[in-house]
Write a protein that holds these residues in place. Structure first.
Motif, PDB file in Angstrom:
ATOM      1  N   ARG A  52       0.846  -1.056  -0.010  1.00 33.19           N
ATOM      2  CA  ARG A  52      -0.038  -0.089  -0.034  1.00 33.19           C
ATOM      3  C   ARG A  52       0.703   1.246  -0.101  1.00 33.19           C
ATOM      4  O   ARG A  52       0.556   2.231  -0.700  1.00 33.19           O
ATOM      5  CB  ARG A  52      -1.033  -0.070   1.148  1.00 33.19           C
ATOM      6  N   ARG A  65      -1.758  -1.180  -6.457  1.00 30.09           N
ATOM      7  CA  ARG A  65      -3.361  -1.339  -6.640  1.00 30.09           C
ATOM      8  C   ARG A  65      -3.720  -2.760  -7.148  1.00 30.09           C
ATOM      9  O   ARG A  65      -4.724  -3.253  -6.728  1.00 30.09           O
ATOM     10  CB  ARG A  65      -3.825  -0.137  -7.416  1.00 30.09           C
ATOM     11  N   GLU A  95      -7.419  -9.474  -1.529  1.00 35.39           N
ATOM     12  CA  GLU A  95      -8.683  -8.866  -1.936  1.00 35.39           C
ATOM     13  C   GLU A  95      -9.313  -7.881  -0.574  1.00 35.39           C
ATOM     14  O   GLU A  95      -9.773  -6.938  -0.707  1.00 35.39           O
ATOM     15  CB  GLU A  95      -9.898  -9.647  -2.422  1.00 35.39           C
ATOM     16  N   GLU A  96      -9.402  -8.742   0.483  1.00 37.85           N
ATOM     17  CA  GLU A  96      -9.804  -7.820   1.656  1.00 37.85           C
ATOM     18  C   GLU A  96      -8.931  -6.812   2.272  1.00 37.85           C
ATOM     19  O   GLU A  96      -9.373  -6.062   2.896  1.00 37.85           O
ATOM     20  CB  GLU A  96      -9.841  -9.107   2.693  1.00 37.85           C
ATOM     21  N   ALA A  97      -7.580  -6.976   1.553  1.00 36.36           N
ATOM     22  CA  ALA A  97      -6.671  -5.795   1.875  1.00 36.36           C
ATOM     23  C   ALA A  97      -6.836  -4.950   1.082  1.00 36.36           C
ATOM     24  O   ALA A  97      -5.848  -3.852   1.111  1.00 36.36           O
ATOM     25  CB  ALA A  97      -5.359  -6.392   1.929  1.00 36.36           C
ATOM     26  N   GLY A  98      -7.584  -4.859  -0.066  1.00 33.78           N
ATOM     27  CA  GLY A  98      -7.941  -3.710  -0.612  1.00 33.78           C
ATOM     28  C   GLY A  98      -7.260  -3.751  -2.265  1.00 33.78           C
ATOM     29  O   GLY A  98      -7.383  -2.914  -2.973  1.00 33.78           O
ATOM     30  N   PHE A  99      -6.691  -4.920  -2.390  1.00 27.54           N
ATOM     31  CA  PHE A  99      -5.844  -5.061  -3.932  1.00 27.54           C
ATOM     32  C   PHE A  99      -6.784  -5.806  -4.837  1.00 27.54           C
ATOM     33  O   PHE A  99      -7.581  -6.522  -4.382  1.00 27.54           O
ATOM     34  CB  PHE A  99      -4.691  -5.711  -3.752  1.00 27.54           C
ATOM     35  N   GLN A 100      -6.800  -5.456  -6.149  1.00 29.76           N
ATOM     36  CA  GLN A 100      -7.214  -6.253  -7.208  1.00 29.76           C
ATOM     37  C   GLN A 100      -6.302  -7.348  -7.555  1.00 29.76           C
ATOM     38  O   GLN A 100      -5.194  -6.905  -7.712  1.00 29.76           O
ATOM     39  CB  GLN A 100      -7.589  -5.215  -8.418  1.00 29.76           C
TER      40      GLN A 100
END
Length: 261
Positions: free
Chosen positions: A55, A60, A109-114
């Protein structure tokens, strides 16, 4: 920014070469890539901290790409950021390959990554359906393809390998955890048989999509196989020009086959 969690094999290099944007190449401790150089190595015990690093670097998208060995965990080395992930990590380590990858993807994904697939990052790795070689598959090859479908279904149900060597009536070799190269290395001459490779039915195609390359084609020629059958849209081909050249010179076919529904 795209981060590549790179493992062994030529796939990571092919994906990096396909990019026109910066790529952060990362690797899991104990599974160093052999076709690219990782600028960041992380331990599973410090996965939470690694996600924070991604991050902070502006990542991303993440692509899981290449073969990775299952790590051994030193629970005493866990950092605080990884403690919340511990239940999922422990579940992943108890699952088969496909189940473990699904959990790894869910963590990212839960950490915000695609999470994107290697073939999404490098679309040219997926060949169009058809037969690009001079030799074309015959009726016996079509029967062998149906045999390969049955083996693929059985292996998928057991979360085993993605490849096999078959004839229209026999199964000569099945891929296991050792991988495709090991399966072919352990096989004697098999004139007239075909190499078959396809994703496991129902697998998440964002990771562990099958790959073939020049080494596969060369070994198939050495074994006297009739050709290679791969699933259209489901198997990536590295250095496609070299693969077709090897097969044409040896008189083998490459059938990029649309699997029947």
């Amino acid at each position: 920014m795209l981060a590549l969690i790179a493992g062994r094999g030529e796939l990571p290099r092919a994906v990096v070469q396909a990019q026109d944007r910066p790529v952060l190449i990362c690797a899991l401790d104990g599974s160093p890539p052999d076709s690219v150089e990782a600028s960041h190595v992380f331990a599973l015990e410090r996965l939470g901290g690694f996600l924070r690093v991604l991050r902070a670097r502006g990542v991303r998208q993440v692509c899981l790409c290449g073969a990775v060995s299952r790590p051994r965990i030193n629970w005493l080395r866990l950092d605080l950021a990884t403690l919340a992930l511990l239940p999922k990590i422990r579940r992943a380590l108890k699952r088969g390959d496909d189940g473990a990858l699904r959990i790894a993807i869910s963590i990212l994904e839960e950490a915000g990554f695609q999470v994107i697939a290697a073939h999404e990052a490098a679309p040219d790795l997926l060949p169009a359906a058809g037969c690009p070689t001079r030799v074309q598959p015959d009726d016996t090859a079509r029967l062998a393809a149906a045999q390969g479908d049955r083996v693929s279904d059985a292996q998928g149900a057991q979360d085993l390998g993605q490849a096999c060597v078959v004839t229209d009536t026999q199964v000569l070799a099945r891929e296991d955890a050792a991988g495709t190269d090991a399966m072919l290395a352990g096989l004697g001459a098999a004139p007239g048989a075909v190499f078959y490779k396809a994703p496991k039915p129902g697998q998440d195609r964002r990771a562990d999509l099958p790959v073939i390359g020049p080494a596969t084609a060369q070994r198939a020629a050495q074994l006297g196989l009739a050709g290679l059958i791969i699933e259209a849209g489901g198997v990536m081909v590295l250095d496609r020009g070299a693969v077709i050249d090897i097969l044409d010179k040896a008189g083998l076919f490459l059938w990029v086959r649309e699997r029947p529904l």
